[in-house]
Structures are given as structure tokens and as C-alpha cells.
Design a protein around this motif. Sequence first.
Motif, PDB file in Angstrom:
ATOM      1  N   ASN A  91      66.786  12.438  70.971  1.00  0.00           N
ATOM      2  CA  ASN A  91      65.621  11.709  70.684  1.00  0.00           C
ATOM      3  C   ASN A  91      64.529  12.334  69.853  1.00  0.00           C
ATOM      4  OD1 ASN A  91      63.702   9.579  70.374  1.00  0.00           O
ATOM      5  ND2 ASN A  91      63.032   9.640  72.325  1.00  0.00           N
ATOM      6  N   PRO A  92      64.877  12.401  68.339  1.00  0.00           N
ATOM      7  CA  PRO A  92      64.215  13.201  67.548  1.00  0.00           C
ATOM      8  C   PRO A  92      62.613  12.660  67.368  1.00  0.00           C
ATOM      9  CG  PRO A  92      65.781  12.032  66.511  1.00  0.00           C
ATOM     10  CD  PRO A  92      66.120  11.733  67.687  1.00  0.00           C
ATOM     11  N   GLU A  93      62.558  11.455  67.635  1.00  0.00           N
ATOM     12  CA  GLU A  93      61.242  10.914  67.605  1.00  0.00           C
ATOM     13  C   GLU A  93      60.318  11.022  68.800  1.00  0.00           C
ATOM     14  OE1 GLU A  93      63.437   7.267  67.536  1.00  0.00           O
ATOM     15  OE2 GLU A  93      63.921   7.780  65.525  1.00  0.00           O
ATOM     16  N   SER A  94      60.742  11.757  69.782  1.00  0.00           N
ATOM     17  CA  SER A  94      59.974  12.228  71.059  1.00  0.00           C
ATOM     18  C   SER A  94      59.052  13.163  70.739  1.00  0.00           C
ATOM     19  CB  SER A  94      60.915  12.530  71.893  1.00  0.00           C
ATOM     20  OG  SER A  94      60.282  13.078  73.173  1.00  0.00           O
ATOM     21  N   SER A  95      57.862  13.144  71.081  1.00  0.00           N
ATOM     22  CA  SER A  95      56.822  13.953  70.787  1.00  0.00           C
ATOM     23  C   SER A  95      56.947  15.290  71.533  1.00  0.00           C
ATOM     24  CB  SER A  95      55.318  13.371  71.121  1.00  0.00           C
ATOM     25  OG  SER A  95      55.263  13.340  72.436  1.00  0.00           O
ATOM     26  N   SER A  96      56.395  16.236  71.069  1.00  0.00           N
ATOM     27  CA  SER A  96      56.508  17.694  71.755  1.00  0.00           C
ATOM     28  C   SER A  96      55.845  17.382  73.237  1.00  0.00           C
ATOM     29  CB  SER A  96      55.966  18.861  71.054  1.00  0.00           C
ATOM     30  OG  SER A  96      54.432  18.673  70.672  1.00  0.00           O
ATOM     31  N   ALA A  97      54.813  16.707  73.421  1.00  0.00           N
ATOM     32  CA  ALA A  97      54.265  16.564  74.594  1.00  0.00           C
ATOM     33  C   ALA A  97      55.091  15.827  75.853  1.00  0.00           C
ATOM     34  CB  ALA A  97      52.767  15.907  74.520  1.00  0.00           C
ATOM     35  N   THR A  98      55.717  14.913  75.275  1.00  0.00           N
ATOM     36  CA  THR A  98      56.637  13.952  76.025  1.00  0.00           C
ATOM     37  C   THR A  98      58.023  14.974  76.501  1.00  0.00           C
ATOM     38  OG1 THR A  98      56.199  12.184  74.909  1.00  0.00           O
ATOM     39  CG2 THR A  98      58.355  12.145  76.169  1.00  0.00           C
ATOM     40  N   THR A  99      58.409  15.775  75.312  1.00  0.00           N
ATOM     41  CA  THR A  99      59.719  16.679  75.732  1.00  0.00           C
ATOM     42  C   THR A  99      59.111  17.638  76.829  1.00  0.00           C
ATOM     43  OG1 THR A  99      60.689  16.301  73.438  1.00  0.00           O
ATOM     44  CG2 THR A  99      61.218  18.037  74.842  1.00  0.00           C
ATOM     45  N   SER A 100      58.052  18.266  76.646  1.00  0.00           N
ATOM     46  CA  SER A 100      57.596  19.229  77.671  1.00  0.00           C
ATOM     47  C   SER A 100      57.288  18.697  78.932  1.00  0.00           C
ATOM     48  CB  SER A 100      56.334  19.770  77.281  1.00  0.00           C
ATOM     49  OG  SER A 100      56.460  20.495  75.977  1.00  0.00           O
ATOM     50  N   GLN A 101      56.893  17.301  79.124  1.00  0.00           N
ATOM     51  CA  GLN A 101      56.775  16.702  80.335  1.00  0.00           C
ATOM     52  C   GLN A 101      58.048  16.637  80.980  1.00  0.00           C
ATOM     53  OE1 GLN A 101      54.128  15.935  81.789  1.00  0.00           O
ATOM     54  NE2 GLN A 101      55.145  15.278  83.650  1.00  0.00           N
ATOM     55  N   LYS A 102      59.281  16.224  80.189  1.00  0.00           N
ATOM     56  CA  LYS A 102      60.566  15.709  80.415  1.00  0.00           C
ATOM     57  C   LYS A 102      61.189  17.042  81.183  1.00  0.00           C
ATOM     58  CE  LYS A 102      61.441  11.665  78.022  1.00  0.00           C
ATOM     59  NZ  LYS A 102      62.471  11.203  76.948  1.00  0.00           N
ATOM     60  N   VAL A 103      60.978  18.222  80.489  1.00  0.00           N
ATOM     61  CA  VAL A 103      61.533  19.594  80.769  1.00  0.00           C
ATOM     62  C   VAL A 103      60.836  19.886  82.024  1.00  0.00           C
ATOM     63  CG1 VAL A 103      61.331  22.002  80.242  1.00  0.00           C
ATOM     64  CG2 VAL A 103      61.739  20.349  78.597  1.00  0.00           C
ATOM     65  N   LEU A 104      59.390  19.857  82.469  1.00  0.00           N
ATOM     66  CA  LEU A 104      58.910  20.109  83.620  1.00  0.00           C
ATOM     67  C   LEU A 104      59.296  19.222  84.825  1.00  0.00           C
ATOM     68  CD1 LEU A 104      55.162  20.746  82.620  1.00  0.00           C
ATOM     69  CD2 LEU A 104      56.861  22.472  83.230  1.00  0.00           C
ATOM     70  N   GLU A 105      59.665  17.961  84.429  1.00  0.00           N
ATOM     71  CA  GLU A 105      59.989  17.017  85.529  1.00  0.00           C
ATOM     72  C   GLU A 105      61.455  17.332  85.817  1.00  0.00           C
ATOM     73  OE1 GLU A 105      59.477  12.994  83.778  1.00  0.00           O
ATOM     74  OE2 GLU A 105      57.509  13.083  84.133  1.00  0.00           O
ATOM     75  N   ALA A 106      62.382  17.749  85.088  1.00  0.00           N
ATOM     76  CA  ALA A 106      63.762  18.100  85.520  1.00  0.00           C
ATOM     77  C   ALA A 106      63.973  19.307  86.083  1.00  0.00           C
ATOM     78  CB  ALA A 106      64.450  18.284  84.078  1.00  0.00           C
TER      79      ALA A 106
END
Length: 118
Positions: free
Chosen positions: A78-93
Motif C-alpha cells: 500500500n504505497p499511499e499508506s503513511s509512515s504513521a499508519t504503517t508503524s501502527q500496523k507493525v506494532l499491532e502485528a
Amino acid sequence: VVARVDAAKAVLQKSSETSSQVDGDREELRSAIVTITDGLATQGHAPSLGLSIVRANGGSIPLQMLKDQLGVRLSEGNPESSSATTSQKVLEAVYTLVSASLLSIDRTSVQQLVTASI
């Protein structure tokens, strides 16, 4: 005495067969979980991606490396995803995998090694 020895041997044999069956069941279940998570990982499921990254690194990886690699993999999907959103998904995973006891983190090591339990 011979009868008791034979009976004990029979019990041990039965126990050994049961243990082998349990080991076989455990391996079959592990294999099924790996197959399912690999399938979900190809669909971009963040916890499954995390687990596949750890397994691809021999079952153990430093926490920061896992977070970095998982962030890259999630951004690719998802290239349009913000780095904050990606970081949140990483932590949740990572949290999901640790809370499900599929990963453990050794907080006593300098690198905080993450180890897969399957």
C-alpha cells in the motif's frame, strides 16, 4: 515377575505409541498453521507477514529488524499508506503475535531477539 515385566513393557509400548501420535499430531498442526499463515501473508495480513519474516530468518530475528522488514513489506502492499499508519500496523502485528504466543521477545538480550514458537 515375568508377567509384571511383560505388563510394564506393554504399558511403555502403549505410552510410546501415544507419544509418537501426539508428536505427529503436533507436527501436522504446526504444518497447517504455517500453510495458513503463508497464505495470509501473500494477501498482506500483517501478523502473518511478521511470522513469515521471523521464520524466514531461521526462527529468530532482532525486534528492530523485524519491525523494519515488516514495515517495508506492508508499505509495498500500500504505497499511499503513511509512515504513521504503517508503524501502527507493525506494532499491532507484533503485539498480536506475542499475545497469541506465536512470538516471544527476549527483553534481556541487547538485540531483543524475537523467536517464533511455530
